[in-house]
Design an enzyme around this catalytic site. Structure first.
Site, PDB file in Angstrom:
ATOM      1  N   TYR A 100       6.663   0.349  -5.546  1.00  0.00           N
ATOM      2  CA  TYR A 100       7.329   0.731  -7.011  1.00  0.00           C
ATOM      3  C   TYR A 100       7.936   0.699  -7.489  1.00  0.00           C
ATOM      4  CZ  TYR A 100       3.990   3.941  -4.376  1.00  0.00           C
ATOM      5  OH  TYR A 100       2.575   4.473  -3.339  1.00  0.00           O
ATOM      6  N   ARG A 125      13.222   4.049  -1.222  1.00  0.00           N
ATOM      7  CA  ARG A 125      12.322   2.784  -0.373  1.00  0.00           C
ATOM      8  C   ARG A 125      11.539   1.808  -0.820  1.00  0.00           C
ATOM      9  NH1 ARG A 125      15.523   5.585   2.568  1.00  0.00           N
ATOM     10  NH2 ARG A 125      15.690   7.260   3.754  1.00  0.00           N
ATOM     11  N   ALA A 167       0.559  11.350  -4.206  1.00  0.00           N
ATOM     12  CA  ALA A 167      -1.227  11.523  -3.331  1.00  0.00           C
ATOM     13  C   ALA A 167      -1.135  12.602  -3.664  1.00  0.00           C
ATOM     14  CB  ALA A 167      -0.076  11.442  -1.803  1.00  0.00           C
ATOM     15  N   PRO A 188       4.397  14.608  -4.525  1.00  0.00           N
ATOM     16  CA  PRO A 188       5.576  14.422  -3.537  1.00  0.00           C
ATOM     17  C   PRO A 188       6.028  12.911  -3.106  1.00  0.00           C
ATOM     18  CG  PRO A 188       2.894  15.294  -2.446  1.00  0.00           C
ATOM     19  CD  PRO A 188       3.848  14.958  -4.035  1.00  0.00           C
ATOM     20  N   ASN A 189       7.357  12.738  -2.048  1.00  0.00           N
ATOM     21  CA  ASN A 189       8.267  11.225  -1.867  1.00  0.00           C
ATOM     22  C   ASN A 189       8.236  10.692  -3.202  1.00  0.00           C
ATOM     23  OD1 ASN A 189       7.193  11.721   0.572  1.00  0.00           O
ATOM     24  ND2 ASN A 189       4.794  11.165   0.381  1.00  0.00           N
ATOM     25  N   GLU A 218      -2.230  12.281 -17.101  1.00  0.00           N
ATOM     26  CA  GLU A 218      -2.337  11.897 -15.604  1.00  0.00           C
ATOM     27  C   GLU A 218      -1.465   9.806 -15.693  1.00  0.00           C
ATOM     28  OE1 GLU A 218      -5.591  11.656 -13.479  1.00  0.00           O
ATOM     29  OE2 GLU A 218      -4.659  10.975 -11.674  1.00  0.00           O
ATOM     30  N   HIS A 267       0.110   6.652 -13.114  1.00  0.00           N
ATOM     31  CA  HIS A 267       0.770   6.214 -12.051  1.00  0.00           C
ATOM     32  C   HIS A 267       1.553   4.891 -12.081  1.00  0.00           C
ATOM     33  CE1 HIS A 267      -1.662   9.328 -10.476  1.00  0.00           C
ATOM     34  NE2 HIS A 267      -2.682   8.854 -10.490  1.00  0.00           N
ATOM     35  N   ARG A 321      -5.851  -0.352  -5.203  1.00  0.00           N
ATOM     36  CA  ARG A 321      -5.281   0.006  -3.904  1.00  0.00           C
ATOM     37  C   ARG A 321      -6.086   0.669  -2.553  1.00  0.00           C
ATOM     38  NH1 ARG A 321       0.866   3.032  -4.772  1.00  0.00           N
ATOM     39  NH2 ARG A 321       0.346   2.273  -2.407  1.00  0.00           N
ATOM     40  N   ASN A 365       2.779  12.769 -12.484  1.00  0.00           N
ATOM     41  CA  ASN A 365       2.148  11.823 -11.761  1.00  0.00           C
ATOM     42  C   ASN A 365       1.946  12.621 -10.396  1.00  0.00           C
ATOM     43  OD1 ASN A 365       2.123   9.994  -9.112  1.00  0.00           O
ATOM     44  ND2 ASN A 365       3.788   9.146 -10.199  1.00  0.00           N
TER      45      ASN A 365
HETATM   46  O1  CA2 Z   1       1.511   4.761  -8.395  1.00  0.00           O
HETATM   47  C1  CA2 Z   1       1.674   5.871  -7.994  1.00  0.00           C
HETATM   48  O2  CA2 Z   1       2.397   6.685  -9.133  1.00  0.00           O
HETATM   49  C2  CA2 Z   1       0.614   7.163  -7.276  1.00  0.00           C
HETATM   50  O3  CA2 Z   1       0.830   8.269  -7.821  1.00  0.00           O
HETATM   51  C3  CA2 Z   1       2.372   6.766  -5.577  1.00  0.00           C
HETATM   52  C4  CA2 Z   1       1.562   7.807  -4.921  1.00  0.00           C
HETATM   53  C5  CA2 Z   1       0.681   6.716  -4.209  1.00  0.00           C
HETATM   54  O4  CA2 Z   1       0.750   8.023  -3.173  1.00  0.00           O
HETATM   55  C6  CA2 Z   1      -0.744   7.484  -5.410  1.00  0.00           C
HETATM   56  O5  CA2 Z   1      -1.591   7.107  -4.858  1.00  0.00           O
HETATM   57  C7  CA2 Z   1      -0.176   6.327  -6.108  1.00  0.00           C
HETATM   58  C8  CA2 Z   1       3.353   7.756  -3.450  1.00  0.00           C
HETATM   59  C9  CA2 Z   1       4.619   8.674  -4.111  1.00  0.00           C
HETATM   60  C10 CA2 Z   1       5.633   7.642  -3.504  1.00  0.00           C
HETATM   61  O6  CA2 Z   1       6.497   7.344  -3.585  1.00  0.00           O
HETATM   62  C11 CA2 Z   1       7.464   6.624  -2.902  1.00  0.00           C
HETATM   63  C12 CA2 Z   1       8.343   5.906  -3.237  1.00  0.00           C
HETATM   64  C13 CA2 Z   1       9.513   5.018  -2.396  1.00  0.00           C
HETATM   65  C14 CA2 Z   1       9.071   5.771  -1.296  1.00  0.00           C
HETATM   66  C15 CA2 Z   1       7.844   5.863  -0.318  1.00  0.00           C
HETATM   67  C16 CA2 Z   1       6.980   5.918  -1.520  1.00  0.00           C
END
Ligand code: CA2
Length: 159
Positions: free
Chosen positions: A32, A27, A86, A19-20, A107, A109, A116, A83
């Site tokens: 990221y 964003r 969340a 997700p996201n 896996e 990230h 974090r 990946n």
């Molecule tokens: O560091 C990573 O790759 C994560 O999997 C990213 C997830 C986070 O919940 C994990 O703890 C670590 C979040 C991805 C959200 O991606 C976004 C990208 C741009 C703007 C907002 C969110």
């Protein structure tokens, strides 16, 4: 799903983005980075080419869609690079699906989840993965693919 270089190799890897991650590059570039998900998929396609394997990529914001893709992978792919976003920290369903298909899983990230918030320090996926790569930005994906293909070609495991 994005399926180029399909005819090139019998080794096929399913790449799952949770997700996201579709918002990458659009964003919060401070956390990221500025690379988009399409660019990551393109990088993985190039890397797959040089490793003589095929990658099929899928992003979903829906847990059930990811579970369905993992279940279907059993007959279509030899390994899974994931990946889970969340869902890494919340989803017993994804973990159970990964355990059930019994394919090698790596896996990845983008961020270092251990630097974090404490709720990101636990991964439900790590115990069913061959290994985890966290904190190298886009390189995490490239390194993860390399590690997964190496595992598949050599059967190498640390334990
Ligand atoms: O560091 C990573 O790759 C994560 O999997 C990213 C997830 C986070 O919940 C994990 O703890 C670590 C979040 C991805 C959200 O991606 C976004 C990208 C741009 C703007 C907002 C969110």
């Amino acid at each position: 799903m994005n399926v180029p270089n399909q005819a090139r190799s019998s080794l096929s890897i399913l790449v799952l983005h949770g997700p996201n991650l579709n918002l990458l590059g659009l964003r919060e570039p401070g956390i990221y980075g500025s690379v988009t998900l399409a660019e990551i998929d393109q990088l993985l396609q190039q890397e797959a080419s040089s490793l003589s394997c095929q990658v099929v990529t899928l992003q979903s914001n829906h847990e059930g869609v990811l579970v369905d893709a993992i279940q279907a992978a059993r007959t279509q792919h030899q390994g899974i690079l994931i990946n889970a976003g969340a869902y890494t920290h919340t989803s017993v369903a994804l973990r159970d699906a990964l355990a059930a298909v019994a394919l090698p899983v790596v896996e990845v990230h983008l961020s270092n989840i251990y630097q974090r918030e404490p709720f990101r320090h636990h991964s439900f996926i790590a115990p069913v993965a061959v290994g985890q790569i966290s904190g190298f930005g886009v390189e995490s994906y490239r390194l993860g693919l390399l590690a997964l293909v190496h595992t598949l070609k050599t059967g190498a495991r640390a334990n």
